[in-house]
Design an enzyme around this catalytic site. Structure first.
Site, PDB file in Angstrom:
ATOM      1  N   CYS A 153       0.860  -1.184   0.000  1.00  0.00           N
ATOM      2  CA  CYS A 153       0.000   0.000   0.000  1.00  0.00           C
ATOM      3  C   CYS A 153       0.893   1.230   0.000  1.00  0.00           C
ATOM      4  O   CYS A 153       1.934   1.244   0.666  1.00  0.00           O
ATOM      5  CB  CYS A 153      -0.912  -0.013   1.236  1.00  0.00           C
ATOM      6  SG  CYS A 153      -1.982   1.436   1.380  1.00  0.00           S
ATOM      7  N   LYS A 157       7.075   9.324  -6.276  1.00  0.00           N
ATOM      8  CA  LYS A 157       8.184   8.603  -6.902  1.00  0.00           C
ATOM      9  C   LYS A 157       9.301   8.333  -5.906  1.00  0.00           C
ATOM     10  O   LYS A 157      10.012   7.333  -6.001  1.00  0.00           O
ATOM     11  CB  LYS A 157       8.720   9.391  -8.100  1.00  0.00           C
ATOM     12  CG  LYS A 157       7.846   9.265  -9.338  1.00  0.00           C
ATOM     13  CD  LYS A 157       8.426  10.008 -10.506  1.00  0.00           C
ATOM     14  CE  LYS A 157       7.470   9.916 -11.700  1.00  0.00           C
ATOM     15  NZ  LYS A 157       7.903  10.784 -12.808  1.00  0.00           N
ATOM     16  N   GLU A 206       2.157  -4.699  -5.132  1.00  0.00           N
ATOM     17  CA  GLU A 206       1.005  -5.595  -5.115  1.00  0.00           C
ATOM     18  C   GLU A 206      -0.009  -5.118  -6.137  1.00  0.00           C
ATOM     19  O   GLU A 206      -0.263  -3.918  -6.268  1.00  0.00           O
ATOM     20  CB  GLU A 206       0.393  -5.592  -3.712  1.00  0.00           C
ATOM     21  CG  GLU A 206      -0.643  -6.680  -3.488  1.00  0.00           C
ATOM     22  CD  GLU A 206      -1.067  -6.772  -2.030  1.00  0.00           C
ATOM     23  OE1 GLU A 206      -2.289  -6.792  -1.787  1.00  0.00           O
ATOM     24  OE2 GLU A 206      -0.190  -6.815  -1.159  1.00  0.00           O
TER      25      GLU A 206
END
Length: 373
Positions: free
Chosen positions: A230, A244, A264
């Protein structure tokens, strides 16, 4: 089956109706679906979702924002009106105050119901305790001795720091961090087993302490070699290169671990844009910076080479190169062809990236975690 009619007043509107609604932020008219209806100070208000628009723009509107000249009623309007709307479909927090920032939430988050009735929820920016008033927060700050997130500071350069903490050791902070995150990530789950995760919180420091900018989490044990589960950059810090920076930091950790990784999946729409941009810039930086040999020819480079040197997984390297359109099939072989326009755009993009992770400032050793039970 549906039919459209002109309504004389908003009293005729039901949950599930489709009509043109004026968006409060842009003042533009947009087709919207009525999710819920309430009475407030003797006036009807309508919670609407704008069709084909991100749910973070869902909002309560008044009669003046509705175009009643053509309202679409569906045959199942009566059933939808009888059903209670899903609580998570509707924003429940009006405003939060975090340090010097007041932020309007984008989505639902399961903060205590009594707090959600307040005009603003006040958060301690160091321990993330939530309070119903500035007075309550002021009393808390006199007792709170934290001036940075829990865990160990593993990176510092100028005013930017990263703190690593274990979800099993600092579960209360992790739980409050998830509540904050849910306000800005639609599909964030707050019911996960936090002991499975490590958290990396990025901060900006000044004389008052270390102020949270964003964070990412990752599983301690990932069968898919995910290096990030996350990620969130808080709204006041968005569009400043911090997203970034978080992504780059996750790959720096993978480099130290000696393996490739990936986020993920599936990624959110904003997440995919950020990652595609990071992958493209990182790969182009590597390719453009590759030195020529004595004959002026650039050495051959494979996708495996790029993956090993950047820690970006091969599938993501291929995806980024396809997006850049730099792979051409020539004489039975794949060739990398980077035109002048692509190079020029890349250099402009890199000049805008004022902040970068400096690997020399990262003091971190991979944790030796016990096997899962």
């Amino acid at each position: 089956m549906s039919f459209a009619v002109k309504c004389e007043s908003s009293e005729a509107l039901k949950v599930g109706c489709l009509l043109q609604v004026r968006m409060r932020e842009t003042k533009e008219w947009q087709l919207a679906d009525i999710i819920s209806i309430r009475e407030l100070k003797g006036k009807r208000q309508f919670y609407v979702h704008y069709v084909n628009v991100n749910r973070r723009l869902d909002e309560w509107v008044d009669d003046d924002d509705l175009d009643l000249s053509s309202v679409q009623f569906s045959m199942d309007n009566k059933k939808r009106e009888q059903d209670e709307p899903d609580a998570e479909e509707m924003k429940n927090v009006k405003m939060i105050e975090l340090g010097r920032h007041r932020i309007k939430p984008w989505y639902f988050s399961p903060y205590p119901e009594q707090l959600c009735k307040m005009d603003c929820i006040y958060l301690c920016e160091f321990c993330l305790k939530y309070c119903p008033s500035q007075f309550c927060l002021g009393r808390h700050l006199k007792k709170c001795n934290l001036r940075h997130p829990p865990g160990n500071e593993i990176y510092r350069k100028d005013t930017i720091s990263f703190f690593e903490f274990d979800g099993s050791r600092d579960e209360l902070y992790a739980r409050k961090l998830c509540l904050l995150t849910k306000l800005f990530l639609d599909h964030k789950s707050v019911d996960v087993k936090l002991s499975r995760f490590l958290f990396y919180v990025m901060t900006e420091s000044d004389s008052r302490g270390f102020h949270i900018v964003g964070y990412f989490s990752k599983e301690k044990h990932s069968d898919n070699d995910y290096n990030l589960s996350c990620i969130l950059t808080l709204p006041p810090y968005q569009r400043k290169g911090y997203g970034k920076l978080l992504i780059d930091f996750s790959y720096q950790l993978s480099k130290i671990e000696g393996k490739t990784g990936c986020p993920e999946k599936p990624l959110s729409d904003l997440g995919l844009l950020s990652y595609r941009s990071y992958w493209s810039e990182t790969i182009l930086e590597l390719l453009i910076g590759t030195s020529s040999n004595k004959n002026g020819e650039r050495p051959s480079v494979s996708i495996n080479d790029i993956s090993e040197r950047t820690s970006i997984r091969k599938e993501d390297v291929t995806f980024a190169m396809d997006s850049l359109k730099i792979i051409n099939y020539l004489n039975g072989n794949n060739r990398l062809c980077i035109n002048a326009d692509t190079i020029a755009k890349h250099r402009v993009a890199m000049e805008k990236r004022k902040i970068r992770i400096d690997p020399k400032c990262l003091k971190w050793t991979p944790k030796k975690l016990t096997n899962r039970k």
